[in-house]
Design a protein around this motif. Sequence first.
Motif, short mmCIF file in Angstrom:
data_model
loop_
_atom_site.label_atom_id
_atom_site.label_comp_id
_atom_site.label_asym_id
_atom_site.label_seq_id
_atom_site.Cartn_x
_atom_site.Cartn_y
_atom_site.Cartn_z
N HIS A 198 0.99 -1.25 -0.01
CA HIS A 198 0.09 -0.12 0.09
C HIS A 198 0.98 1.19 -0.13
O HIS A 198 0.58 2.24 -0.63
N LEU A 199 2.00 1.20 0.61
CA LEU A 199 2.68 2.34 0.89
C LEU A 199 3.55 2.80 -0.57
O LEU A 199 3.63 3.64 -1.13
N ALA A 200 3.76 1.52 -1.15
CA ALA A 200 4.70 1.62 -2.49
C ALA A 200 3.74 2.29 -3.54
O ALA A 200 4.35 2.85 -4.41
N ARG A 201 2.21 2.15 -3.32
CA ARG A 201 1.54 2.87 -4.48
C ARG A 201 1.31 4.26 -4.03
O ARG A 201 0.67 4.95 -4.93
N LEU A 202 1.53 4.86 -3.29
CA LEU A 202 1.28 6.27 -2.66
C LEU A 202 2.51 7.14 -2.97
O LEU A 202 3.84 6.68 -2.93
N ALA A 203 1.99 8.27 -3.59
CA ALA A 203 3.11 9.05 -4.18
C ALA A 203 3.76 9.75 -3.00
O ALA A 203 5.00 10.01 -2.99
N GLU A 204 3.01 9.98 -1.99
CA GLU A 204 3.68 10.73 -0.58
C GLU A 204 3.25 9.88 0.46
O GLU A 204 2.18 10.15 1.21
N PRO A 205 4.07 9.02 0.67
CA PRO A 205 3.65 8.00 1.79
C PRO A 205 3.72 8.58 3.28
O PRO A 205 4.51 9.56 3.64
N PRO A 206 2.43 8.44 3.85
CA PRO A 206 2.45 9.18 5.32
C PRO A 206 3.51 8.64 6.21
O PRO A 206 4.04 7.43 6.43
N PRO A 207 4.21 9.67 6.81
CA PRO A 207 5.33 9.45 7.87
C PRO A 207 4.96 8.31 8.80
O PRO A 207 5.90 7.38 9.19
N GLY A 208 3.93 8.45 9.31
CA GLY A 208 3.47 7.60 10.37
C GLY A 208 3.24 6.05 9.87
O GLY A 208 3.58 5.13 10.64
N ALA A 209 2.91 6.05 8.49
CA ALA A 209 2.92 4.60 8.15
C ALA A 209 4.03 3.98 7.75
O ALA A 209 4.42 2.86 7.79
N LEU A 210 5.22 4.89 7.44
CA LEU A 210 6.63 4.38 7.22
C LEU A 210 7.21 4.06 8.60
O LEU A 210 7.84 2.84 8.69
N ARG A 211 6.77 4.70 9.67
CA ARG A 211 7.11 4.38 10.82
C ARG A 211 6.68 2.98 11.29
O ARG A 211 7.26 2.23 11.89
N LEU A 212 5.32 2.63 10.97
CA LEU A 212 4.70 1.53 11.62
C LEU A 212 5.46 0.34 10.58
O LEU A 212 5.72 -0.63 11.29
N LEU A 213 5.62 0.66 9.17
CA LEU A 213 6.25 -0.45 8.64
C LEU A 213 7.70 -0.73 9.22
O LEU A 213 8.19 -1.76 9.26
N SER A 214 8.46 0.01 9.30
CA SER A 214 9.92 -0.01 9.90
C SER A 214 9.95 -0.83 11.24
O SER A 214 10.66 -1.55 11.49
N ARG A 215 8.83 -0.56 12.13
CA ARG A 215 8.53 -1.26 13.22
C ARG A 215 8.21 -2.70 13.24
O ARG A 215 9.03 -3.65 13.51
N MET A 216 7.55 -2.92 12.22
CA MET A 216 7.43 -4.35 11.90
C MET A 216 8.41 -5.16 11.10
O MET A 216 8.51 -6.08 11.34
N ALA A 217 8.96 -4.33 10.30
CA ALA A 217 10.06 -4.92 9.47
C ALA A 217 11.43 -5.45 10.28
O ALA A 217 12.12 -6.24 9.99
N GLN A 218 11.44 -4.81 11.46
CA GLN A 218 12.54 -5.21 12.46
C GLN A 218 12.52 -6.34 12.68
O GLN A 218 13.36 -7.13 13.26
N ASN A 219 11.13 -7.08 12.62
CA ASN A 219 10.96 -8.44 13.16
C ASN A 219 10.94 -9.46 11.79
O ASN A 219 10.48 -10.84 12.18
N ILE A 220 11.42 -8.93 10.92
CA ILE A 220 11.57 -10.02 9.69
C ILE A 220 13.06 -9.96 9.49
O ILE A 220 13.54 -8.88 8.92
#
Length: 261
Positions: A175-197
């Motif tokens: 969903h983030l990759a489809r957005l021209a301007e990804p919301p900063p909060g969404a990027l932070r959420l993805l970063s937190r989740m990605a720490q576990n992969i």
Amino acid sequence: MSESLDALERRIAELRAEVRRAVKARDNALARSLRGDLRRAEQAWDAAVTAEEPPAPLALREPETSLLPIREQVHQTLALLGVPTAAKLIVAVNDAFFSGALRGSQLTSLRRDEERSFRSDPYARPYYLCAALTDRLSPARGLLADSTWAPELRVLGPLSPRVDFLTSTMRIAEHLARLAEPPPGALRLLSRMAQNIPGAVEGFVPADPATAIRAARAELEVHRAADTAQRAEVAARASRQLPDVERLFGATAMSTLRGAC
């Protein structure tokens, strides 16, 4: 504006003195008229003071509200994630991508309300926010699902929590990759989740959606076949043993035992 306030304050003081003189003179008509003038002057003073107040800091402002009812906000979040999801993540995703108007306390009784609605008038709604079912066919604690999903998506096997975490991370990244301007909060959420992969993010830098997708997909391939088979077995048992309402909202211990007999 400060000059207007000074003038209003002088006028209020004068009117109060005039009211006292009129009351002392027992001139009730004049006293009533002066009180009306005094109230209007005080209202004007309140308005002038409010106009001079600085805007509240962002942290103190009221949260943004949504025009959508709570259940529809939850539904759109589940549609983005595509897997049974805990209330905490539903709130976080809604905050990151949508209105940010959901609170965890609002979701506490939501599933019970949906079950009562289904029992009173089955299938009257196009969808219900239902429970995910464990391999014992009981409702999984704290997880919400969409009644329109295939049964295999609404049940859980031993590997399902990890598979669903990886899937939801991929869906957020896509969903983030489809957005021209990804919301900063969404990027932070993805970063937190990605720490576990493994391999999804380097250190504590912001996650790259494409990298997160590749890493999550690679681990999913390890678990997918076994999880699919386990879920299919649970879904088949639910179909054989449970009536419609319990396929959506879970079985009691007694009904599960009756079905197994």
